[in-house]
Design a protein around this motif. Sequence first.
Motif, PDB file in Angstrom:
ATOM      1  N   ILE A 114      -3.827  -5.693  -3.704  1.00 39.15           N
ATOM      2  CA  ILE A 114      -4.323  -6.895  -2.630  1.00 39.15           C
ATOM      3  C   ILE A 114      -3.718  -8.076  -3.180  1.00 39.15           C
ATOM      4  O   ILE A 114      -3.428  -8.801  -2.258  1.00 39.15           O
ATOM      5  CB  ILE A 114      -6.116  -6.936  -2.933  1.00 39.15           C
ATOM      6  CG1 ILE A 114      -6.554  -5.527  -2.522  1.00 39.15           C
ATOM      7  CG2 ILE A 114      -6.476  -8.043  -2.100  1.00 39.15           C
ATOM      8  CD1 ILE A 114      -6.459  -5.074  -1.161  1.00 39.15           C
ATOM      9  N   GLY A 132     -10.407  -5.217 -10.533  1.00 37.32           N
ATOM     10  CA  GLY A 132      -9.785  -6.383 -10.805  1.00 37.32           C
ATOM     11  C   GLY A 132      -9.773  -6.474 -12.233  1.00 37.32           C
ATOM     12  O   GLY A 132     -10.147  -5.870 -13.246  1.00 37.32           O
ATOM     13  N   HIS A 148       0.834  -1.201  -0.015  1.00 39.64           N
ATOM     14  CA  HIS A 148       0.022  -0.116  -0.032  1.00 39.64           C
ATOM     15  C   HIS A 148       0.984   1.207   0.303  1.00 39.64           C
ATOM     16  O   HIS A 148       1.784   1.273   0.837  1.00 39.64           O
ATOM     17  CB  HIS A 148      -0.868  -0.049   1.406  1.00 39.64           C
ATOM     18  CG  HIS A 148      -2.022   1.021   1.188  1.00 39.64           C
ATOM     19  ND1 HIS A 148      -2.825   1.062   2.276  1.00 39.64           N
ATOM     20  CD2 HIS A 148      -2.412   1.842   0.334  1.00 39.64           C
ATOM     21  CE1 HIS A 148      -3.665   1.775   2.068  1.00 39.64           C
ATOM     22  NE2 HIS A 148      -3.558   2.450   0.736  1.00 39.64           N
ATOM     23  N   GLU A 181      -6.029  -7.967  -7.999  1.00 37.99           N
ATOM     24  CA  GLU A 181      -6.904  -7.069  -7.429  1.00 37.99           C
ATOM     25  C   GLU A 181      -6.172  -5.828  -6.602  1.00 37.99           C
ATOM     26  O   GLU A 181      -5.099  -5.979  -6.057  1.00 37.99           O
ATOM     27  CB  GLU A 181      -7.827  -7.688  -6.294  1.00 37.99           C
ATOM     28  CG  GLU A 181      -8.947  -8.593  -7.158  1.00 37.99           C
ATOM     29  CD  GLU A 181      -9.809  -9.200  -6.197  1.00 37.99           C
ATOM     30  OE1 GLU A 181     -11.053  -9.112  -6.489  1.00 37.99           O
ATOM     31  OE2 GLU A 181      -9.539  -9.612  -5.099  1.00 37.99           O
ATOM     32  N   LYS A 217      -3.599   0.309  -3.046  1.00 39.99           N
ATOM     33  CA  LYS A 217      -3.328  -1.000  -2.273  1.00 39.99           C
ATOM     34  C   LYS A 217      -3.326  -2.027  -3.229  1.00 39.99           C
ATOM     35  O   LYS A 217      -4.543  -2.378  -3.773  1.00 39.99           O
ATOM     36  CB  LYS A 217      -4.309  -0.868  -1.158  1.00 39.99           C
ATOM     37  CG  LYS A 217      -3.988  -2.058  -0.276  1.00 39.99           C
ATOM     38  CD  LYS A 217      -4.831  -1.986   0.974  1.00 39.99           C
ATOM     39  CE  LYS A 217      -4.611  -3.146   1.865  1.00 39.99           C
ATOM     40  NZ  LYS A 217      -5.511  -3.384   3.119  1.00 39.99           N
ATOM     41  N   GLU A 233      -7.102  -1.804  -4.480  1.00 36.05           N
ATOM     42  CA  GLU A 233      -8.157  -0.922  -4.147  1.00 36.05           C
ATOM     43  C   GLU A 233      -7.444   0.376  -4.089  1.00 36.05           C
ATOM     44  O   GLU A 233      -6.325   0.619  -3.849  1.00 36.05           O
ATOM     45  CB  GLU A 233      -8.338  -0.966  -2.594  1.00 36.05           C
ATOM     46  CG  GLU A 233      -9.041  -2.160  -2.337  1.00 36.05           C
ATOM     47  CD  GLU A 233      -9.543  -2.753  -0.858  1.00 36.05           C
ATOM     48  OE1 GLU A 233     -10.359  -3.224  -0.557  1.00 36.05           O
ATOM     49  OE2 GLU A 233      -8.787  -2.076  -0.109  1.00 36.05           O
ATOM     50  N   LYS A 263     -12.219   1.905  -3.496  1.00 37.38           N
ATOM     51  CA  LYS A 263     -13.061   1.569  -4.679  1.00 37.38           C
ATOM     52  C   LYS A 263     -11.951   0.374  -4.982  1.00 37.38           C
ATOM     53  O   LYS A 263     -11.022   0.279  -5.294  1.00 37.38           O
ATOM     54  CB  LYS A 263     -13.029   2.359  -5.994  1.00 37.38           C
ATOM     55  CG  LYS A 263     -13.910   3.451  -5.705  1.00 37.38           C
ATOM     56  CD  LYS A 263     -15.178   3.315  -5.624  1.00 37.38           C
ATOM     57  CE  LYS A 263     -15.963   4.573  -5.737  1.00 37.38           C
ATOM     58  NZ  LYS A 263     -16.925   4.902  -4.857  1.00 37.38           N
ATOM     59  N   ARG A 264     -12.699  -1.055  -5.274  1.00 36.33           N
ATOM     60  CA  ARG A 264     -11.894  -2.106  -5.463  1.00 36.33           C
ATOM     61  C   ARG A 264     -11.837  -2.324  -7.319  1.00 36.33           C
ATOM     62  O   ARG A 264     -13.027  -2.307  -7.592  1.00 36.33           O
ATOM     63  CB  ARG A 264     -12.448  -3.409  -4.701  1.00 36.33           C
ATOM     64  CG  ARG A 264     -11.393  -4.581  -4.912  1.00 36.33           C
ATOM     65  CD  ARG A 264     -11.971  -5.640  -4.084  1.00 36.33           C
ATOM     66  NE  ARG A 264     -11.489  -5.402  -2.840  1.00 36.33           N
ATOM     67  CZ  ARG A 264     -10.712  -6.411  -2.254  1.00 36.33           C
ATOM     68  NH1 ARG A 264     -10.536  -7.629  -2.564  1.00 36.33           N
ATOM     69  NH2 ARG A 264     -10.207  -6.229  -0.919  1.00 36.33           N
TER      70      ARG A 264
END
Length: 117
Positions: free
Chosen positions: A105, A87, A53, A72, A103, A74, A84-85
Amino acid sequence: MSHLKYAHTGNLGTGEPGRPDPDLVIDGSPHFMSWPLIDAPAMSGIWAASPGHHRVIRGQDLVETFYILDGEIELYEEGTALPKRFGPGDLVVLEPGFRGSWKTISAMRKVYFTSKI
């Protein structure tokens, strides 16, 4: 000199390693790898990141559009409560002046297009 540039995303070969400025890291030890296709004034290529992050601060003269291939992320935008995520298959635009954090994931790759306006 050829005017055709390309990347086979399944076999990119050796890329250019990188990492965020240590002062921008919020958590983890994110590492980056990039495979640029063109450079300045517009830039495009493939970019990958390991989990971690870090803060993102974009100037008023830079816009980036990217398409996530794998993994994925964020995105936390300053002034908003929730991230907001995104992918695989998501298309995202960071408009000029974007401030927040990124970030990762799970290990991710994206195709990016960045230009100065």
